[in-house]
Design a protein around this motif. Structure first.
Motif, PDB file in Angstrom:
ATOM      1  N   PRO A 102      -2.593  -9.412  10.330  1.00 17.37           N
ATOM      2  CA  PRO A 102      -3.688 -10.385  10.228  1.00 17.37           C
ATOM      3  C   PRO A 102      -4.879 -10.037  11.108  1.00 17.37           C
ATOM      4  CG  PRO A 102      -1.581 -11.520  10.345  1.00 17.37           C
ATOM      5  CD  PRO A 102      -1.298 -10.065  10.621  1.00 17.37           C
ATOM      6  N   ARG A 103      -4.615  -9.517  12.292  1.00 12.37           N
ATOM      7  CA  ARG A 103      -5.729  -9.179  13.176  1.00 12.37           C
ATOM      8  C   ARG A 103      -6.573  -8.054  12.576  1.00 12.37           C
ATOM      9  NH1 ARG A 103      -6.340  -8.656  19.654  1.00 12.37           N
ATOM     10  NH2 ARG A 103      -8.323  -7.559  19.654  1.00 12.37           N
ATOM     11  N   GLU A 104      -5.930  -7.028  12.058  1.00 14.78           N
ATOM     12  CA  GLU A 104      -6.669  -5.945  11.427  1.00 14.78           C
ATOM     13  C   GLU A 104      -7.399  -6.437  10.176  1.00 14.78           C
ATOM     14  OE1 GLU A 104      -7.341  -2.668  12.358  1.00 14.78           O
ATOM     15  OE2 GLU A 104      -6.708  -3.679  14.194  1.00 14.78           O
ATOM     16  N   GLY A 105      -6.762  -7.389   9.483  1.00  8.15           N
ATOM     17  CA  GLY A 105      -7.434  -7.984   8.339  1.00  8.15           C
ATOM     18  C   GLY A 105      -8.684  -8.723   8.752  1.00  8.15           C
ATOM     19  N   LEU A 106      -8.612  -9.454   9.858  1.00  3.59           N
ATOM     20  CA  LEU A 106      -9.783 -10.157  10.369  1.00  3.59           C
ATOM     21  C   LEU A 106     -10.880  -9.170  10.746  1.00  3.59           C
ATOM     22  CD1 LEU A 106     -11.226 -12.699  11.364  1.00  3.59           C
ATOM     23  CD2 LEU A 106     -10.000 -12.440  13.542  1.00  3.59           C
ATOM     24  N   ARG A 107     -10.506  -8.095  11.435  1.00  7.01           N
ATOM     25  CA  ARG A 107     -11.509  -7.099  11.814  1.00  7.01           C
ATOM     26  C   ARG A 107     -12.182  -6.499  10.574  1.00  7.01           C
ATOM     27  NH1 ARG A 107     -12.568  -2.458  11.242  1.00  7.01           N
ATOM     28  NH2 ARG A 107     -10.584  -2.080  10.172  1.00  7.01           N
ATOM     29  N   ALA A 108     -11.383  -6.236   9.556  1.00  8.67           N
ATOM     30  CA  ALA A 108     -11.943  -5.660   8.329  1.00  8.67           C
ATOM     31  C   ALA A 108     -12.906  -6.636   7.658  1.00  8.67           C
ATOM     32  CB  ALA A 108     -10.816  -5.283   7.371  1.00  8.67           C
ATOM     33  N   MET A 109     -12.581  -7.927   7.674  1.00  5.92           N
ATOM     34  CA  MET A 109     -13.466  -8.913   7.055  1.00  5.92           C
ATOM     35  C   MET A 109     -14.766  -9.064   7.841  1.00  5.92           C
ATOM     36  SD  MET A 109     -11.151 -11.898   5.304  1.00  5.92           S
ATOM     37  CE  MET A 109     -10.399 -12.510   6.804  1.00  5.92           C
ATOM     38  N   VAL A 110     -14.667  -9.043   9.168  1.00  8.90           N
ATOM     39  CA  VAL A 110     -15.888  -9.088   9.988  1.00  8.90           C
ATOM     40  C   VAL A 110     -16.772  -7.892   9.674  1.00  8.90           C
ATOM     41  CG1 VAL A 110     -16.801  -8.962  12.345  1.00  8.90           C
ATOM     42  CG2 VAL A 110     -14.845 -10.446  11.847  1.00  8.90           C
ATOM     43  N   ASP A 111     -16.144  -6.734   9.518  1.00  7.88           N
ATOM     44  CA  ASP A 111     -16.897  -5.517   9.210  1.00  7.88           C
ATOM     45  C   ASP A 111     -17.575  -5.617   7.846  1.00  7.88           C
ATOM     46  OD1 ASP A 111     -17.540  -2.691  10.007  1.00  7.88           O
ATOM     47  OD2 ASP A 111     -16.516  -2.282   8.116  1.00  7.88           O
ATOM     48  N   VAL A 112     -16.899  -6.226   6.870  1.00  8.56           N
ATOM     49  CA  VAL A 112     -17.501  -6.421   5.548  1.00  8.56           C
ATOM     50  C   VAL A 112     -18.743  -7.304   5.664  1.00  8.56           C
ATOM     51  CG1 VAL A 112     -17.176  -7.596   3.329  1.00  8.56           C
ATOM     52  CG2 VAL A 112     -15.443  -6.016   4.166  1.00  8.56           C
ATOM     53  N   TYR A 113     -18.645  -8.367   6.414  1.00  8.24           N
ATOM     54  CA  TYR A 113     -19.793  -9.283   6.579  1.00  8.24           C
ATOM     55  C   TYR A 113     -20.954  -8.553   7.248  1.00  8.24           C
ATOM     56  CZ  TYR A 113     -22.283 -13.662   7.484  1.00  8.24           C
ATOM     57  OH  TYR A 113     -23.217 -14.666   7.505  1.00  8.24           O
ATOM     58  N   LEU A 114     -20.658  -7.846   8.317  1.00  7.09           N
ATOM     59  CA  LEU A 114     -21.715  -7.100   9.010  1.00  7.09           C
ATOM     60  C   LEU A 114     -22.293  -6.014   8.101  1.00  7.09           C
ATOM     61  CD1 LEU A 114     -20.112  -6.702  12.556  1.00  7.09           C
ATOM     62  CD2 LEU A 114     -21.907  -8.307  11.865  1.00  7.09           C
ATOM     63  N   GLY A 115     -21.443  -5.439   7.261  1.00  6.03           N
ATOM     64  CA  GLY A 115     -21.927  -4.420   6.331  1.00  6.03           C
ATOM     65  C   GLY A 115     -22.930  -4.980   5.346  1.00  6.03           C
ATOM     66  N   MET A 116     -22.704  -6.216   4.899  1.00  7.32           N
ATOM     67  CA  MET A 116     -23.663  -6.853   4.004  1.00  7.32           C
ATOM     68  C   MET A 116     -25.002  -7.050   4.715  1.00  7.32           C
ATOM     69  SD  MET A 116     -23.577 -10.703   2.411  1.00  7.32           S
ATOM     70  CE  MET A 116     -23.711 -11.331   4.090  1.00  7.32           C
ATOM     71  N   VAL A 117     -24.952  -7.500   5.963  1.00  3.83           N
ATOM     72  CA  VAL A 117     -26.174  -7.693   6.745  1.00  3.83           C
ATOM     73  C   VAL A 117     -26.918  -6.370   6.901  1.00  3.83           C
ATOM     74  CG1 VAL A 117     -27.078  -8.386   8.998  1.00  3.83           C
ATOM     75  CG2 VAL A 117     -25.176  -9.647   7.989  1.00  3.83           C
ATOM     76  N   GLU A 118     -26.173  -5.322   7.205  1.00  2.00           N
ATOM     77  CA  GLU A 118     -26.768  -4.019   7.452  1.00  2.00           C
ATOM     78  C   GLU A 118     -27.332  -3.401   6.175  1.00  2.00           C
ATOM     79  OE1 GLU A 118     -25.426  -0.070   9.921  1.00  2.00           O
ATOM     80  OE2 GLU A 118     -23.991  -0.885   8.494  1.00  2.00           O
ATOM     81  N   HIS A 119     -26.626  -3.559   5.064  1.00  2.00           N
ATOM     82  CA  HIS A 119     -27.041  -2.916   3.817  1.00  2.00           C
ATOM     83  C   HIS A 119     -28.348  -3.481   3.295  1.00  2.00           C
ATOM     84  CE1 HIS A 119     -27.020  -1.208  -0.178  1.00  2.00           C
ATOM     85  NE2 HIS A 119     -27.074  -2.415  -0.698  1.00  2.00           N
ATOM     86  N   SER A 120     -28.498  -4.797   3.335  1.00  2.00           N
ATOM     87  CA  SER A 120     -29.719  -5.408   2.804  1.00  2.00           C
ATOM     88  C   SER A 120     -30.091  -6.635   3.617  1.00  2.00           C
ATOM     89  CB  SER A 120     -29.561  -5.780   1.329  1.00  2.00           C
ATOM     90  OG  SER A 120     -30.805  -6.241   0.819  1.00  2.00           O
ATOM     91  N   PRO A 121     -30.740  -6.420   4.759  1.00  2.00           N
ATOM     92  CA  PRO A 121     -31.164  -7.576   5.561  1.00  2.00           C
ATOM     93  C   PRO A 121     -32.121  -8.487   4.810  1.00  2.00           C
ATOM     94  CG  PRO A 121     -32.109  -5.509   6.406  1.00  2.00           C
ATOM     95  CD  PRO A 121     -31.079  -5.133   5.409  1.00  2.00           C
ATOM     96  N   ASN A 122     -32.874  -7.948   3.871  1.00  2.00           N
ATOM     97  CA  ASN A 122     -33.797  -8.781   3.098  1.00  2.00           C
ATOM     98  C   ASN A 122     -33.044  -9.779   2.216  1.00  2.00           C
ATOM     99  OD1 ASN A 122     -36.093  -7.563   4.139  1.00  2.00           O
ATOM    100  ND2 ASN A 122     -36.255  -6.085   2.477  1.00  2.00           N
ATOM    101  N   VAL A 123     -32.022  -9.284   1.511  1.00  2.00           N
ATOM    102  CA  VAL A 123     -31.235 -10.172   0.662  1.00  2.00           C
ATOM    103  C   VAL A 123     -30.462 -11.168   1.522  1.00  2.00           C
ATOM    104  CG1 VAL A 123     -29.311 -10.290  -0.988  1.00  2.00           C
ATOM    105  CG2 VAL A 123     -31.075  -8.524  -1.227  1.00  2.00           C
ATOM    106  N   TYR A 124     -29.938 -10.709   2.638  1.00  2.00           N
ATOM    107  CA  TYR A 124     -29.214 -11.603   3.545  1.00  2.00           C
ATOM    108  C   TYR A 124     -30.113 -12.742   4.006  1.00  2.00           C
ATOM    109  CZ  TYR A 124     -26.697 -13.269   7.643  1.00  2.00           C
ATOM    110  OH  TYR A 124     -26.058 -14.072   8.557  1.00  2.00           O
TER     111      TYR A 124
END
Length: 224
Positions: A102-124
Motif C-alpha cells: 500500500p505504501r508503494e501504491g500511495l507513492r505511485a499515485m502521488v507521482d501520477v498526480y505530480l506527473g499530470m501537473v508537470e506534463h501540462s500546468p496549463n490544463v491543470y
C-alpha cells in the motif's frame, strides 16, 4: 401498396424517426467530445486563459456553435475536468495495481498526480480554478480514497471506522498533494525532482491514519 410493403420491410415510420434521433444524438455526443478534446489541446498550448474564440478557431468552427454545446466557459471547464479525471483515474488504478505494498501504491499515485501537473500546468490550472476545482478535487479524492477504503474495510480485523478514516484521510491527502504540487510547480529553481518529492510527500502522508491502520493490519497478519 406502400414502399415498405413492396420491399418486405417491417420498419414503421416511428422506427425510422427513432433511428434518425439516435444517429443525431450520437453525432452530437461525438461533436461534444471532439470539442472537449480540442479545448484541452488549446489550453495546453495557449494557457488557462484561452478564450472560447481561441477554442472555436482551433476547432475550425464558430464560437456560436461551441455555445450550442456548452452554456458558458465554466461548463466547458467542467467537461475538460471530467476528461482529465477519467484519464488520471485509469493511471492511478494502474499505478496502484503495479505496486507490491500500500505504501508503494500511495507513492505511485502521488507521482501520477505530480506527473499530470508537470506534463501540462496549463490544463491543470484550467481544471482547478474558479468553481471547477471542487468538481476536480472531489473526483480525485474519491479515486484516491476508494482503494484504501476497500482494503481497510474489507479486513475483518480492521478497527471500527477504518473506512471512514480512509475517506477523511484521502480528502486531506489530495489537498496536501495539491498544495505541495503547486508549490513545486511555482518554484522551478532548486526544487527536488518529481520522484524525490513524491517519496517525501508519501512519507508525510503515511504517518497519518491510513498508514497506522495499514501497519497495524500487517502486524496482525504477522502475529497470526
Amino acid at each position: 401498396m406502400s414502399p415498405a410493403r413492396q420491399t418486405g420491410s417491417t420498419t414503421t415510420p416511428g422506427e425510422v424517426v427513432d433511428g434518425r434521433v439516435t444517429r443525431w444524438a450520437g453525432h452530437r455526443q461525438a461533436r461534444h467530445d471532439d470539442l472537449v478534446a480540442q479545448a484541452r489541446r488549446t489550453v495546453h498550448r495557449l494557457g488557462p486563459d484561452a478564450s472560447m474564440e481561441d477554442i472555436a478557431a482551433d476547432a475550425g468552427t464558430s464560437k456560436s456553435l461551441v455555445y450550442r454545446y456548452f452554456a458558458d466557459k465554466t461548463a466547458l471547464q467542467v467537461e475538460v475536468a471530467r476528461l482529465v479525471v477519467g484519464e488520471i483515474g485509469d493511471a492511478l488504478a494502474a499505478a496502484l495495481a503495479a505496486q507490491p505494498t500500500p505504501r508503494e501504491g500511495l507513492r505511485a499515485m502521488v507521482d501520477v498526480y505530480l506527473g499530470m501537473v508537470e506534463h501540462s500546468p496549463n490544463v491543470y490550472a484550467f481544471v482547478t480554478r474558479d468553481g471547477v476545482v471542487e468538481h476536480f478535487l472531489g473526483s480525485v479524492t474519491e479515486l484516491v480514497a476508494a482503494p484504501f477504503a476497500r482494503e481497510l474495510a474489507g479486513d475483518a480485523g480492521a478497527a471500527p471506522g477504518a473506512a471512514e478514516a480512509a475517506a477523511a484521510w484521502a480528502a486531506g491527502a489530495v489537498g496536501f498533494v495539491r498544495g505541495a504540487g503547486e508549490w513545486w510547480l511555482n518554484h522551478p529553481q532548486g526544487r527536488p525532482d518529481r520522484e524525490a518529492l513524491a517519496a517525501q510527500v508519501t512519507s508525510w502522508l503515511w504517518a497519518g491514519p491510513v498508514g497506522l491502520l495499514a501497519r497495524g493490519r500487517q502486524q496482525q497478519k504477522e502475529e497470526q
